[in-house]
Write a protein that holds these residues in place. Structure first.
Motif, PDB file in Angstrom:
ATOM      1  N   PHE A  76       0.844  -1.184   0.000  1.00 36.77           N
ATOM      2  CA  PHE A  76       0.000   0.000   0.000  1.00 36.77           C
ATOM      3  C   PHE A  76       0.891   1.250   0.000  1.00 36.77           C
ATOM      4  O   PHE A  76       0.557   2.267  -0.587  1.00 36.77           O
ATOM      5  CB  PHE A  76      -0.894  -0.007   1.245  1.00 36.77           C
ATOM      6  CG  PHE A  76      -2.060  -0.941   1.170  1.00 36.77           C
ATOM      7  CD1 PHE A  76      -3.357  -0.461   1.274  1.00 36.77           C
ATOM      8  CD2 PHE A  76      -1.885  -2.312   1.008  1.00 36.77           C
ATOM      9  CE1 PHE A  76      -4.456  -1.326   1.222  1.00 36.77           C
ATOM     10  CE2 PHE A  76      -2.963  -3.182   0.965  1.00 36.77           C
ATOM     11  CZ  PHE A  76      -4.251  -2.692   1.065  1.00 36.77           C
ATOM     12  N   CYS A  77       2.029   1.146   0.697  1.00 37.91           N
ATOM     13  CA  CYS A  77       2.928   2.298   0.802  1.00 37.91           C
ATOM     14  C   CYS A  77       3.495   2.700  -0.559  1.00 37.91           C
ATOM     15  O   CYS A  77       3.813   3.867  -0.790  1.00 37.91           O
ATOM     16  CB  CYS A  77       4.060   1.986   1.778  1.00 37.91           C
ATOM     17  SG  CYS A  77       3.500   1.700   3.471  1.00 37.91           S
ATOM     18  N   ILE A  87      -1.751  12.627   2.228  1.00 37.66           N
ATOM     19  CA  ILE A  87      -1.921  11.441   3.073  1.00 37.66           C
ATOM     20  C   ILE A  87      -2.787  10.454   2.292  1.00 37.66           C
ATOM     21  O   ILE A  87      -3.840  10.815   1.771  1.00 37.66           O
ATOM     22  CB  ILE A  87      -2.576  11.803   4.410  1.00 37.66           C
ATOM     23  CG1 ILE A  87      -1.651  12.731   5.216  1.00 37.66           C
ATOM     24  CG2 ILE A  87      -2.891  10.537   5.215  1.00 37.66           C
ATOM     25  CD1 ILE A  87      -2.248  13.211   6.530  1.00 37.66           C
ATOM     26  N   PHE A  88      -2.309   9.213   2.207  1.00 35.27           N
ATOM     27  CA  PHE A  88      -3.002   8.185   1.406  1.00 35.27           C
ATOM     28  C   PHE A  88      -3.847   7.315   2.332  1.00 35.27           C
ATOM     29  O   PHE A  88      -3.335   6.722   3.285  1.00 35.27           O
ATOM     30  CB  PHE A  88      -1.963   7.332   0.672  1.00 35.27           C
ATOM     31  CG  PHE A  88      -2.547   6.322  -0.264  1.00 35.27           C
ATOM     32  CD1 PHE A  88      -3.017   6.692  -1.512  1.00 35.27           C
ATOM     33  CD2 PHE A  88      -2.637   4.976   0.117  1.00 35.27           C
ATOM     34  CE1 PHE A  88      -3.548   5.747  -2.388  1.00 35.27           C
ATOM     35  CE2 PHE A  88      -3.166   4.026  -0.748  1.00 35.27           C
ATOM     36  CZ  PHE A  88      -3.628   4.425  -2.006  1.00 35.27           C
ATOM     37  N   THR A  89      -5.155   7.236   2.043  1.00 34.58           N
ATOM     38  CA  THR A  89      -6.076   6.471   2.899  1.00 34.58           C
ATOM     39  C   THR A  89      -6.924   5.504   2.081  1.00 34.58           C
ATOM     40  O   THR A  89      -7.430   5.864   1.014  1.00 34.58           O
ATOM     41  CB  THR A  89      -7.007   7.412   3.679  1.00 34.58           C
ATOM     42  OG1 THR A  89      -6.225   8.202   4.593  1.00 34.58           O
ATOM     43  CG2 THR A  89      -8.031   6.623   4.488  1.00 34.58           C
ATOM     44  N   VAL A  90      -7.032   4.293   2.587  1.00 29.87           N
ATOM     45  CA  VAL A  90      -7.965   3.292   2.057  1.00 29.87           C
ATOM     46  C   VAL A  90      -8.853   2.868   3.223  1.00 29.87           C
ATOM     47  O   VAL A  90      -8.395   2.223   4.163  1.00 29.87           O
ATOM     48  CB  VAL A  90      -7.212   2.075   1.474  1.00 29.87           C
ATOM     49  CG1 VAL A  90      -8.223   1.035   0.972  1.00 29.87           C
ATOM     50  CG2 VAL A  90      -6.269   2.500   0.370  1.00 29.87           C
ATOM     51  N   THR A 115      -3.919   3.926   6.367  1.00 28.66           N
ATOM     52  CA  THR A 115      -3.583   5.341   6.167  1.00 28.66           C
ATOM     53  C   THR A 115      -2.065   5.481   6.268  1.00 28.66           C
ATOM     54  O   THR A 115      -1.459   5.041   7.261  1.00 28.66           O
ATOM     55  CB  THR A 115      -4.254   6.251   7.215  1.00 28.66           C
ATOM     56  OG1 THR A 115      -5.650   6.328   6.942  1.00 28.66           O
ATOM     57  CG2 THR A 115      -3.687   7.671   7.141  1.00 28.66           C
ATOM     58  N   GLY A 116      -1.469   6.076   5.255  1.00 28.86           N
ATOM     59  CA  GLY A 116      -0.024   6.254   5.226  1.00 28.86           C
ATOM     60  C   GLY A 116       0.354   7.705   4.965  1.00 28.86           C
ATOM     61  O   GLY A 116      -0.161   8.329   4.036  1.00 28.86           O
ATOM     62  N   PRO A 137     -12.881  -1.792   8.684  1.00 30.08           N
ATOM     63  CA  PRO A 137     -12.994  -0.442   8.120  1.00 30.08           C
ATOM     64  C   PRO A 137     -12.835   0.627   9.203  1.00 30.08           C
ATOM     65  O   PRO A 137     -13.225   0.420  10.361  1.00 30.08           O
ATOM     66  CB  PRO A 137     -14.408  -0.425   7.519  1.00 30.08           C
ATOM     67  CG  PRO A 137     -14.747  -1.853   7.308  1.00 30.08           C
ATOM     68  CD  PRO A 137     -14.076  -2.609   8.416  1.00 30.08           C
ATOM     69  N   LYS A 138     -12.266   1.765   8.787  1.00 29.18           N
ATOM     70  CA  LYS A 138     -11.993   2.802   9.788  1.00 29.18           C
ATOM     71  C   LYS A 138     -11.808   4.137   9.072  1.00 29.18           C
ATOM     72  O   LYS A 138     -11.489   4.196   7.877  1.00 29.18           O
ATOM     73  CB  LYS A 138     -10.725   2.443  10.577  1.00 29.18           C
ATOM     74  CG  LYS A 138     -10.491   3.247  11.838  1.00 29.18           C
ATOM     75  CD  LYS A 138      -9.274   2.715  12.576  1.00 29.18           C
ATOM     76  CE  LYS A 138      -9.062   3.438  13.883  1.00 29.18           C
ATOM     77  NZ  LYS A 138     -10.120   3.148  14.874  1.00 29.18           N
TER      78      LYS A 138
END
Length: 404
Positions: A76-77, A87-90, A115-116, A137-138
């Motif tokens: 994911f990073c 900021i990258f969020t799934v 989240t990265g 999920p969050k």
């Protein structure tokens, strides 16, 4: 599954990453504290400091994860570093076509939420991420995202400190090598210069002894000038050699000794026939210091107090005091003094103030420079107070340290 894009600046990004020399290093508490804090703040089971190289995602620190690295195409990073400013969020990878069949989603560690925050170098290169992961999920609050961003900045600061430390170690090693080369050069140069000088002096002595009757006064005077010049050059070479070796002297181990041992030995070496009057303004203190360095300082200061004294009765006073942090020494003479305008210059190498000393010889301008270098290396300072025609006082300090 969709593999991450290759950043457009990948070549120089990888170069920037490797300059930190952090890949494949052992765990460190400073980094582990950050991942632990990130996981607690965000309420996630997993947190990592991930670095992305050519083929893999490697974890400098991790909480809730056993593996040390994963393939780059699964990471994911790898997606997060493509846009360093965001900021990258799934929120739910199971509903995202980029990740829903990713081995890290369908298998361990079952990444659902991610989240990265990109770890961005000062030059703008994304080295990896500080990320938080969960198996459900969050969505993070703005406060949590802000805290995560602050922690990511701390990670980059640690990287920068590491790089600075490595650079400093390299520069120190290079400086040590250069100093060793310089010291070796000084020894060789001293030998190669002094040998022919000794030959010249010897030949002049032979000429004066065997052919003095055939030389006129002018020729004898020129011969005498050659002898004096040769001696001055020898003293200059010795001074340069002493100056170059002062760093080596400072590496000597500290010891406990009586101050009077050093002072008395210095006096005996410089005044073997007891021509001069010495006053000791101390009792019998024991001090802990670099004995060899202190001896060299006293030899230089006492020698100058003798050589540049214009009085018939040479008087030199040596004093000592101490406080909780420093030893303080002073060497006072009743000589010619030093003009105020020269008092700062005398510590500069090759700076010569007096034309000649009491023996008619010209100084080399190296001794006081060496003294200042030694005093500074011992954690102290040196200063001079002088009045023309009434004398000079050199006062210097040495930092107290535990005996090792």
């Amino acid at each position: 599954m969709k593999a991450p894009q290759i950043p457009t600046n990948e070549t120089i990004r990888l170069k920037a990453l490797k300059e930190y020399s952090v890949l494949d290093t052992l765990p460190e508490k400073e980094y582990d504290d950050i991942t632990q804090l990130a996981s607690q703040i965000c309420g996630t089971a997993i947190s990592t400091i991930s670095l992305i190289d050519e083929n893999r995602q490697w974890f400098k620190s991790k909480v809730g994860l056993e593996v040390a690295e994963t393939p780059k195409e699964y990471s994911f990073c790898g997606h997060a570093i493509v846009d360093p400013g965001q900021i990258f969020t799934v929120k739910d990878s199971r509903l995202d076509e980029r990740f829903q069949d990713n081995p890290l989603v369908v298998g361990d560690p079952h990444v659902v939420f991610y989240t990265g925050v990109p770890l961005v170098s000062p030059e703008g290169f994304a080295l990896g991420t500080l990320c938080v992961i969960d198996n459900k999920p969050k969505e993070l609050s703005q406060e949590q995202l802000k805290a995560l961003k602050a922690l990511s900045n701390q990670v980059v600061s640690l990287f920068e400190l590491r790089k600075s430390k490595i650079l400093l170690e390299l520069l120190t090693a290079d400086l040590e090598n250069r100093n060793k080369e310089l010291e070796k050069f000084a020894r060789v140069a001293a030998h190669d210069i002094k040998s022919p000088l000794n030959n010249i002096s010897g030949l002049i002595d032979i000429l004066l002894e065997q052919y003095s009757f055939s030389l006129d006064d002018n020729a004898k005077m020129m011969m005498s000038m050659l002898v004096t010049s040769s001696q001055t050059l020898r003293e200059l070479v010795d001074g340069i050699l002493e100056h170059s070796q002062s760093d080596h002297v400072l590496t000597e181990k500290k010891s406990v000794f009586k101050l009077d041992e050093v002072v008395t030995k210095s006096i005996e070496l410089l005044d073997p026939t007891n021509q001069y009057h010495f006053i000791k303004e101390y009792k019998a203190p024991l001090i802990t210091a670099n004995k060899i360095a202190l001896q060299q300082i006293f030899l230089n200061l006492i020698s100058n107090a003798i050589k540049y004294n214009d009085k018939e009765r040479v008087e030199i006073t040596i004093g000592f005091s101490e406080n909780a942090d420093f030893y303080t020494f002073h060497v006072l003479d009743n000589g010619a003094g030093i003009d105020k305008k020269y008092q700062e210059k005398i510590f500069d190498i090759f700076e010569i103030v007096a034309n000649v000393d009491r023996f008619g010889k010209k100084g080399t301008g190296v001794g006081l420079s060496t003294v200042k270098k030694l005093v500074k290396g011992l954690g102290g300072k040196i200063n001079v107070q002088s009045t023309k025609n009434t004398g000079t006082t050199f006062e210097f300090t040495i930092a107290k340290q535990d005996f090792l």
